[in-house]
Scaffold this motif. Structure first.
Motif, PDB file in Angstrom:
ATOM      1  N   ALA A   1      -3.016   0.236  -4.507  1.00  0.00           N
ATOM      2  CA  ALA A   1      -3.604  -1.093  -4.269  1.00  0.00           C
ATOM      3  C   ALA A   1      -2.863  -2.153  -5.088  1.00  0.00           C
ATOM      4  O   ALA A   1      -2.660  -3.285  -4.624  1.00  0.00           O
ATOM      5  CB  ALA A   1      -5.096  -1.081  -4.612  1.00  0.00           C
TER       6      ALA A   1
ATOM      7  N   SER B   1     -10.384   2.467 -11.559  1.00  0.00           N
ATOM      8  CA  SER B   1     -10.804   1.282 -10.806  1.00  0.00           C
ATOM      9  C   SER B   1     -10.991   0.069 -11.725  1.00  0.00           C
ATOM     10  O   SER B   1     -10.830  -1.068 -11.297  1.00  0.00           O
ATOM     11  CB  SER B   1     -12.091   1.574 -10.013  1.00  0.00           C
TER      12      SER B   1
ATOM     13  N   ASP C   1      -9.120  -3.515 -11.215  1.00  0.00           N
ATOM     14  CA  ASP C   1      -9.811  -4.804 -11.130  1.00  0.00           C
ATOM     15  C   ASP C   1      -9.298  -5.789 -12.183  1.00  0.00           C
ATOM     16  O   ASP C   1      -9.143  -6.983 -11.903  1.00  0.00           O
ATOM     17  CB  ASP C   1     -11.327  -4.608 -11.249  1.00  0.00           C
TER      18      ASP C   1
ATOM     19  N   GLY D   1     -16.620  -5.454  -8.695  1.00  0.00           N
ATOM     20  CA  GLY D   1     -15.607  -4.932  -7.772  1.00  0.00           C
ATOM     21  C   GLY D   1     -15.665  -5.642  -6.427  1.00  0.00           C
ATOM     22  O   GLY D   1     -14.634  -6.039  -5.868  1.00  0.00           O
TER      23      GLY D   1
ATOM     24  N   ARG E   1     -12.630  -7.984  -5.001  1.00  0.00           N
ATOM     25  CA  ARG E   1     -11.997  -7.694  -3.711  1.00  0.00           C
ATOM     26  C   ARG E   1     -12.061  -8.910  -2.791  1.00  0.00           C
ATOM     27  O   ARG E   1     -11.067  -9.324  -2.194  1.00  0.00           O
ATOM     28  CB  ARG E   1     -12.693  -6.509  -3.048  1.00  0.00           C
TER      29      ARG E   1
ATOM     30  N   GLU F   1      -8.790 -11.021  -1.506  1.00  0.00           N
ATOM     31  CA  GLU F   1      -8.512 -11.068  -0.055  1.00  0.00           C
ATOM     32  C   GLU F   1      -8.585 -12.508   0.467  1.00  0.00           C
ATOM     33  O   GLU F   1      -7.824 -12.897   1.348  1.00  0.00           O
ATOM     34  CB  GLU F   1      -9.471 -10.137   0.694  1.00  0.00           C
TER      35      GLU F   1
ATOM     36  N   ARG G   1      -6.430  -8.274   4.084  1.00  0.00           N
ATOM     37  CA  ARG G   1      -7.185  -7.176   3.496  1.00  0.00           C
ATOM     38  C   ARG G   1      -6.302  -6.348   2.572  1.00  0.00           C
ATOM     39  O   ARG G   1      -5.116  -6.189   2.826  1.00  0.00           O
ATOM     40  CB  ARG G   1      -7.728  -6.256   4.591  1.00  0.00           C
ATOM     41  N   LEU G   2      -6.920  -5.825   1.517  1.00  0.00           N
ATOM     42  CA  LEU G   2      -6.235  -4.844   0.671  1.00  0.00           C
ATOM     43  C   LEU G   2      -6.636  -3.469   1.207  1.00  0.00           C
ATOM     44  O   LEU G   2      -7.743  -3.007   0.981  1.00  0.00           O
ATOM     45  CB  LEU G   2      -6.722  -4.967  -0.773  1.00  0.00           C
TER      46      LEU G   2
ATOM     47  N   TYR H   1      -7.853  -0.699  -1.275  1.00  0.00           N
ATOM     48  CA  TYR H   1      -8.951  -0.991  -2.206  1.00  0.00           C
ATOM     49  C   TYR H   1     -10.219  -0.167  -1.950  1.00  0.00           C
ATOM     50  O   TYR H   1     -10.784   0.404  -2.876  1.00  0.00           O
ATOM     51  CB  TYR H   1      -9.260  -2.489  -2.218  1.00  0.00           C
ATOM     52  N   PRO H   2     -10.650  -0.067  -0.678  1.00  0.00           N
ATOM     53  CA  PRO H   2     -11.885   0.713  -0.443  1.00  0.00           C
ATOM     54  C   PRO H   2     -11.733   2.218  -0.720  1.00  0.00           C
ATOM     55  O   PRO H   2     -12.734   2.916  -0.820  1.00  0.00           O
ATOM     56  CB  PRO H   2     -12.187   0.487   1.050  1.00  0.00           C
TER      57      PRO H   2
END
Ligand SMILES: [Zn+2]
Length: 242
Positions: free
Chosen positions: A94, A131, A135, A219, A223, A227, A233-234, A237-238
């Motif tokens: 990401a 994560s 971030d 988070g 995101r 974006e 969209r990343l 990321y999800p």
């Protein structure tokens, strides 16, 4: 000078034909560079597996019209520990994706390059939660690109006040007078967490284990914020575990 030497981080790579590999790199002095390494996929190639995503490399290139040509690659850091852990790989992917979006070709990007190398080092170390490192990296990346969110003072009126909601479009936290009513009230720990992720160094974020409620809210906001500014969209990321 048609031949030049650079330090860079390998972003995505893909195959071309039987033996070539094309790599996008983020370099210190030339920004984003698209290059071809010829014959790398042959077993006797000098480059072997050195041009893989995440690798921090020292390379020599010939300037080309569409693609530069890699003539030599030495690995500075392969980030081997990062590569062996799925959660770190997706968090790192990401990061590479976001950098690929913001970097400009042939435009020096020393601060961006240093931020990326530091973030990959933090992921390669022993992050408590990859994560959180992702971030923190994304907020710093936004600040570097001129989109520093307002986290200590209200994004509406500029006053120092208790901020309990966040507006992506207005660029940060909002006080009770400035909120429109559409923004949901955040968990008490979320705004301080966002401020810590932006302000602390990456090693501090790598050692942190923020409470899950604030983590989830922060988070989702990060995101959305990234974006919104990248206008896309990343994709990775999800996939990052939280
Ligand atoms: Zn306000």
């Amino acid at each position: 000078m048609n031949l030049y030497r650079e330090h860079g981080v390998v972003l995505p790579t893909w195959k071309r034909g039987e033996a070539d590999r094309i790599a996008v790199l983020l370099t210190q002095g030339e920004g984003k560079v698209r290059a071809v390494a010829k014959g790398v996929r042959k077993t006797k190639s000098r480059f072997g597996g050195r041009l893989e995503p995440f690798s921090h490399v020292d390379l020599s290139l010939y300037r080309g019209r569409e693609l530069d040509i890699v003539t030599q690659v030495e690995v500075i850091n392969p980030f081997r520990t990062l590569r062996e852990d799925y959660d770190r790989v997706v968090a790192g992917t990401a990061m590479l994706e976001a950098v690929d979006q913001v970097a400009q070709e042939r435009e020096g990007a020393i601060r961006l390059y240093l931020l990326l190398v530091r973030a990959l080092r933090a992921l390669d170390g022993a992050p408590r939660d990859p994560s959180v490192v992702l971030d923190a990296f994304l907020l710093k990346l936004m600040a570097l690109e001129g989109y520093r969110p307002a986290l200590a003072e209200c994004a509406g009126c500029g006053q120092q006040a208790a901020l309990r909601c966040f507006s992506i479009a207005r660029g940060g936290g909002l006080c009770e007078r400035c909120r429109s009513g559409e923004e949901s009230t955040l968990d008490q720990g979320t705004m301080p967490l966002l401020a810590a992720l932006l302000g602390d160094d990456l090693d501090t974020s790598a050692a942190a284990t923020p409470p899950p409620g604030s983590r989830r809210e922060a988070g989702a906001l990060i995101r959305g914020y990234v974006e919104y500014h990248l206008e896309r969209r990343l994709r990775s990321y999800p996939l990052v575990a939280r």
